[in-house]
Design a protein around this motif. Structure first.
Motif, PDB file in Angstrom:
ATOM      1  N   ILE A 192       0.829  -1.204   0.000  1.00  9.63           N
ATOM      2  CA  ILE A 192       0.000   0.000   0.000  1.00  9.63           C
ATOM      3  C   ILE A 192       0.868   1.261   0.000  1.00  9.63           C
ATOM      4  N   PHE A 193       2.083   1.165   0.546  1.00  7.73           N
ATOM      5  CA  PHE A 193       2.998   2.303   0.536  1.00  7.73           C
ATOM      6  C   PHE A 193       3.463   2.616  -0.889  1.00  7.73           C
ATOM      7  N   SER A 194       3.481   1.577  -1.741  1.00  7.20           N
ATOM      8  CA  SER A 194       3.955   1.768  -3.111  1.00  7.20           C
ATOM      9  C   SER A 194       2.841   2.105  -4.089  1.00  7.20           C
ATOM     10  N   ARG A 195       1.620   2.306  -3.601  1.00  7.36           N
ATOM     11  CA  ARG A 195       0.480   2.494  -4.493  1.00  7.36           C
ATOM     12  C   ARG A 195       0.567   3.815  -5.244  1.00  7.36           C
ATOM     13  N   GLY A 196      -0.081   3.818  -6.429  1.00  7.93           N
ATOM     14  CA  GLY A 196      -0.204   5.046  -7.209  1.00  7.93           C
ATOM     15  C   GLY A 196      -1.638   5.521  -7.180  1.00  7.93           C
ATOM     16  N   THR A 197      -2.156   5.894  -8.337  1.00  2.09           N
ATOM     17  CA  THR A 197      -3.522   6.415  -8.398  1.00  2.09           C
ATOM     18  C   THR A 197      -4.548   5.330  -8.695  1.00  2.09           C
ATOM     19  N   SER A 198      -4.085   4.143  -9.093  1.00  2.00           N
ATOM     20  CA  SER A 198      -4.999   3.055  -9.439  1.00  2.00           C
ATOM     21  C   SER A 198      -4.666   1.815  -8.620  1.00  2.00           C
ATOM     22  N   PRO A 199      -5.695   1.065  -8.161  1.00  4.19           N
ATOM     23  CA  PRO A 199      -5.429  -0.171  -7.416  1.00  4.19           C
ATOM     24  C   PRO A 199      -5.074  -1.350  -8.323  1.00  4.19           C
ATOM     25  N   ALA A 200      -5.286  -1.215  -9.636  1.00  7.01           N
ATOM     26  CA  ALA A 200      -5.047  -2.333 -10.553  1.00  7.01           C
ATOM     27  C   ALA A 200      -3.621  -2.881 -10.461  1.00  7.01           C
ATOM     28  N   PRO A 201      -2.576  -2.035 -10.429  1.00  5.01           N
ATOM     29  CA  PRO A 201      -1.219  -2.585 -10.301  1.00  5.01           C
ATOM     30  C   PRO A 201      -0.994  -3.350  -8.993  1.00  5.01           C
ATOM     31  N   LEU A 202      -1.708  -2.978  -7.943  1.00  8.01           N
ATOM     32  CA  LEU A 202      -1.549  -3.681  -6.670  1.00  8.01           C
ATOM     33  C   LEU A 202      -2.163  -5.073  -6.748  1.00  8.01           C
ATOM     34  N   PHE A 203      -3.345  -5.180  -7.339  1.00  5.94           N
ATOM     35  CA  PHE A 203      -3.939  -6.505  -7.558  1.00  5.94           C
ATOM     36  C   PHE A 203      -3.015  -7.357  -8.426  1.00  5.94           C
ATOM     37  N   ARG A 204      -2.441  -6.735  -9.446  1.00  2.89           N
ATOM     38  CA  ARG A 204      -1.559  -7.455 -10.362  1.00  2.89           C
ATOM     39  C   ARG A 204      -0.298  -7.916  -9.640  1.00  2.89           C
ATOM     40  N   ARG A 205       0.239  -7.096  -8.738  1.00  2.00           N
ATOM     41  CA  ARG A 205       1.451  -7.468  -8.006  1.00  2.00           C
ATOM     42  C   ARG A 205       1.199  -8.682  -7.109  1.00  2.00           C
ATOM     43  N   ILE A 206       0.059  -8.719  -6.420  1.00  4.53           N
ATOM     44  CA  ILE A 206      -0.274  -9.868  -5.577  1.00  4.53           C
ATOM     45  C   ILE A 206      -0.356 -11.134  -6.428  1.00  4.53           C
ATOM     46  N   ALA A 207      -1.020 -11.034  -7.571  1.00  4.82           N
ATOM     47  CA  ALA A 207      -1.155 -12.199  -8.454  1.00  4.82           C
ATOM     48  C   ALA A 207       0.207 -12.662  -8.947  1.00  4.82           C
ATOM     49  N   GLN A 208       1.079 -11.735  -9.310  1.00  5.74           N
ATOM     50  CA  GLN A 208       2.403 -12.095  -9.820  1.00  5.74           C
ATOM     51  C   GLN A 208       3.258 -12.756  -8.743  1.00  5.74           C
ATOM     52  N   ASP A 209       3.238 -12.209  -7.534  1.00  2.55           N
ATOM     53  CA  ASP A 209       4.024 -12.800  -6.448  1.00  2.55           C
ATOM     54  C   ASP A 209       3.545 -14.215  -6.134  1.00  2.55           C
ATOM     55  N   ALA A 210       2.240 -14.402  -6.072  1.00  5.79           N
ATOM     56  CA  ALA A 210       1.688 -15.722  -5.778  1.00  5.79           C
ATOM     57  C   ALA A 210       2.014 -16.714  -6.894  1.00  5.79           C
ATOM     58  N   GLU A 211       1.931 -16.263  -8.136  1.00  3.66           N
ATOM     59  CA  GLU A 211       2.209 -17.149  -9.269  1.00  3.66           C
ATOM     60  C   GLU A 211       3.689 -17.537  -9.323  1.00  3.66           C
ATOM     61  N   GLN A 212       4.565 -16.610  -9.024  1.00  3.47           N
ATOM     62  CA  GLN A 212       5.996 -16.919  -9.019  1.00  3.47           C
ATOM     63  C   GLN A 212       6.321 -17.948  -7.937  1.00  3.47           C
ATOM     64  N   ASP A 213       5.720 -17.803  -6.766  1.00  2.94           N
ATOM     65  CA  ASP A 213       5.905 -18.796  -5.713  1.00  2.94           C
ATOM     66  C   ASP A 213       5.415 -20.167  -6.180  1.00  2.94           C
ATOM     67  N   ARG A 214       4.234 -20.184  -6.789  1.00  5.17           N
ATOM     68  CA  ARG A 214       3.664 -21.461  -7.244  1.00  5.17           C
ATOM     69  C   ARG A 214       4.574 -22.150  -8.253  1.00  5.17           C
ATOM     70  N   MET A 215       5.147 -21.405  -9.166  1.00  3.27           N
ATOM     71  CA  MET A 215       5.992 -21.984 -10.203  1.00  3.27           C
ATOM     72  C   MET A 215       7.302 -22.535  -9.643  1.00  3.27           C
ATOM     73  N   LEU A 216       7.771 -21.984  -8.530  1.00  2.00           N
ATOM     74  CA  LEU A 216       9.048 -22.425  -7.955  1.00  2.00           C
ATOM     75  C   LEU A 216       8.906 -23.651  -7.057  1.00  2.00           C
ATOM     76  N   ILE A 217       7.722 -23.899  -6.537  1.00  2.00           N
ATOM     77  CA  ILE A 217       7.554 -24.986  -5.569  1.00  2.00           C
ATOM     78  C   ILE A 217       7.846 -26.364  -6.162  1.00  2.00           C
ATOM     79  N   PRO A 218       7.401 -26.703  -7.387  1.00  2.00           N
ATOM     80  CA  PRO A 218       7.737 -28.035  -7.909  1.00  2.00           C
ATOM     81  C   PRO A 218       9.234 -28.299  -7.994  1.00  2.00           C
ATOM     82  N   LEU A 219      10.012 -27.308  -8.408  1.00  2.00           N
ATOM     83  CA  LEU A 219      11.464 -27.474  -8.480  1.00  2.00           C
ATOM     84  C   LEU A 219      12.064 -27.626  -7.084  1.00  2.00           C
ATOM     85  N   LEU A 220      11.546 -26.857  -6.142  1.00  2.00           N
ATOM     86  CA  LEU A 220      11.992 -26.986  -4.753  1.00  2.00           C
ATOM     87  C   LEU A 220      11.677 -28.376  -4.220  1.00  2.00           C
TER      88      LEU A 220
END
Length: 246
Positions: free
Chosen positions: A81-109
C-alpha cells in the motif's frame, strides 16, 4: 563478501553456542541447490520490506535464533500500500504475480528436496558399512541430515505464511478498492495453496520436530558386523531448531 563467507561462518558459530546442530562438512550439489531455492521463501516478498529483509538475512544464516518471527502478517500489505499510485489495478496485479511466481518455484523446490532426503537416507545407511567410523564423522552426518530436514520444514512453513500474507493484502485491498481486478490474484492464491499442499508429502515432520530420530551409528575402529541402529524414534528434538546456511 559478508553474505558469502562471514555470515554463514558466524551463523554456524552462533548456532553451536545456542546448542543447535551445526554441521561443518561440505555441502553436496543438491544441498547447495536446495538452499538457493529456499532463499525466496525465507525472505520477505516485497522489496520495500527493508527492516524485515535485514532481519531475515541474519535469521536465515542462523546469526539470530530462527524461531524469531519476522514482522507481522500485514508487513506485505504495508509495503504494498505504501507503493500504491492512483490506481489499485497494479496492486492486484502485483499480488497475483508474487503468488504465481511462488507457485511456479515450488515443484522445483520439491524435486530438489526429495533428492536431498534420498541422499540423506543413503548417507545414514552407508555409515553402517564404513570399516573405521570416527565419532566426529558420524556426528557430522547426523547434524547435516537434521539441518536438511529442518530447512525443508522451515521452507514449507514459510511458504504457507507467504500465502497468508498475500491473502491478507488481497482482502484489505478488495475492501478498500473493490473491482474485477481482484479475480486474478484470487485465482493465483488458490493455485498457490494447492501447490503448497504437495509439500506435505515430504517426510521431514513438523517444524518443531524436524530433528527427531536423527542419530548416527556408534563409532568403531575395527571391521565387524555393523550395528543394527540408525534412527531412535523416541529421541527428543533439539530445542528451537530451525536450520539454514549457505
Amino acid at each position: 563478501m559478508i553474505g558469502a563467507y562471514a555470515m554463514p561462518f558466524a551463523g554456524r558459530v552462533a548456532a553451536e553456542v545456542r546448542g543447535e546442530p551445526a554441521a561443518w562438512s561440505i555441502l553436496t550439489d543438491d544441498e547447495r541447490e536446495l538452499r538457493a531455492r529456499a532463499y525466496r521463501f525465507l525472505m520477505p516478498a516485497h522489496e520495500w520490506q527493508v527492516p524485515e529483509r535485514a532481519l531475515a538475512e541474519l535469521t536465515r544464516h542462523r546469526v539470530t535464533p530462527a524461531p524469531l518471527r519476522l514482522g507481522t502478517r500485514r508487513g506485505y500489505w504495508d509495503a504494498l500500500i505504501f507503493s500504491r499510485g492512483t490506481s489499485p489495478a497494479p496492486l492486484f496485479r502485483r499480488i497475483a504475480q508474487d503468488a504465481e511466481q511462488d507457485r511456479m518455484l515450488i515443484p522445483l523446490l520439491r524435486e530438489t528436496a526429495l533428492r536431498v532426503l534420498e541422499a540423506d537416507e543413503a548417507r545414514l545407511r552407508f555409515l553402517l558399512y564404513v570399516t573405521v567410523l570416527e565419532e566426529n564423522q558420524a556426528q557430522e552426518a547426523a547434524l547435516r541430515v537434521a539441518e536438511n530436514r529442518c530447512l525443508i520444514a522451515w521452507v514449507r512453513a514459510e511458504a504457507r505464511e507467504r500465502a497468508l500474507r498475500y491473502r491478507y493484502a488481497l482482502e484489505r485491498l478488495a475492501i478498500e478498492a473493490p473491482q474485477r481486478a481482484a479475480i486474478e490474484p484470487e485465482r493465483a492464491l488458490a493455485a498457490l495453496d494447492a501447490e503448497i499442499a504437495t509439500l506435505d508429502g515430504l517426510a521431514v515432520g513438523a517444524l518443531d520436530a524436524c530433528a527427531e530420530a536423527v542419530t548416527a551409528p556408534a563409532p568403531r575402529r575395527a571391521a565387524g558386523p555393523p550395528p543394527a541402529i540408525v534412527p531412535a524414534t523416541d529421541a527428543p528434538p533439539p530445542d528451537g531448531v530451525i536450520l539454514f546456511k549457505r
